[in-house]
Design an enzyme around this catalytic site. Structure first.
Site, PDB file in Angstrom:
ATOM      1  CB  SER A   1      -0.894   0.005   1.247  1.00 13.58           C
ATOM      2  OG  SER A   1      -1.464   1.270   1.479  1.00 13.58           O
TER       3      SER A   1
ATOM      4  CE1 TYR B   1      -4.222  -1.628   5.179  1.00 11.93           C
ATOM      5  CE2 TYR B   1      -3.186   0.428   4.486  1.00 11.93           C
ATOM      6  CZ  TYR B   1      -3.774  -0.783   4.177  1.00 11.93           C
ATOM      7  OH  TYR B   1      -3.921  -1.161   2.853  1.00 11.93           O
TER       8      TYR B   1
END
Length: 247
Positions: free
Chosen positions: A146, A159
């Protein structure tokens, strides 16, 4: 392009979080390219529905319920394949979760769930699959990363930490594959925001013009699998042109 781009006949793929969103798009792309796809997910209804659609179109797909947080379950899935004379030629570690909260409001359970799913889960899969790929002399591992692996923002602590850790692990595995077995590819794909349930369920007011289609990222996975044996792609970045979080 030379290589296996668009032709994965005879290869077995395992896609985690493969029932919907980006995982569903990847499962479809690999099946369309001729791979036999094992759709691994915790959502049995969605996974079986996707596999039924793929099989109805002539593709080969099978659902397996798998929580990547459970190392014993991961070992069992890979071991069962081996016992039936099959192997994982392509592993796509896609399963991921997030809890969008400021750090002061996070609980230990929430942090554990995010880091275990996004970082330890892919590591468990790699532990089971990589050594078998070495023994067989080939294979390809794709870890979905990501933009949060390179640049974080508020409400993204666990995250970002998990994706940054997975990026570091991916780079290490790439180097070890260069040493251990030239036939093994390892690729990390840094994907920017996508118009999937992963985003839209948490941010229903998100500006979709700032997001990209998961099909584009799925095509990027297929491209990573296309590189001829003499070359290697350790990392690819695919973001919306208006991506605000890159670099």
């Amino acid at each position: 392009m030379s290589g296996v781009y668009g032709d994965l006949q005879g290869r077995q793929a395992l896609v985690t979080g493969g029932a919907r969103g980006l995982g569903g798009a990847i499962s479809r792309r690999l099946a369309e390219a001729g791979a036999s796809v094992l759709v691994a997910d915790v959502r049995k209804d969605l996974g079986e529905e996707l596999c039924a659609r793929l099989e109805a179109s002539g593709a080969r797909a099978r659902f397996v319920k798998l929580d990547v947080c459970d190392p014993q379950a991961v070992a069992a899935v890979v071991g069962d394949l081996e016992e039936t004379g099959q192997r994982v030629d392509i592993l796509v570690n896609n399963a991921a979760v997030d809890v969008s909260k400021a750090i002061e409001h996070l609980t230990a359970d929430e942090v554990t769930r995010v880091v275990t799913t996004n970082l330890l889960g892919p590591m468990y899969l790699c532990l089971e699959v990589y050594r078998r790929m070495v023994a067989h002399g080939g294979g390809h591992i794709v870890n979905i990363l990501s933009t949060a692996a390179n640049r974080t923002w508020t409400e993204a602590g666990p995250y970002s930490a998990s994706k940054s850790g997975l990026r570091a692990f991916t780079h290490t595995l790439f180097k070890e594959a260069q040493r251990d077995c030239p036939g093994i590819g390892v690729t990390g794909i840094i994907a920017g925001g996508m118009e999937t349930a992963f985003i839209m369920e948490r941010f229903p007011d998100a500006d979709v013009s700032m997001l990209q289609s998961p099909e584009i990222v799925a095509d990027t996975v297929l491209y990573a699998l296309s590189v001829p044996a003499g070359s290697a792609v350790s990392e690819l970045v695919v973001v919306p042109r208006r991506e605000p979080s890159w670099p």
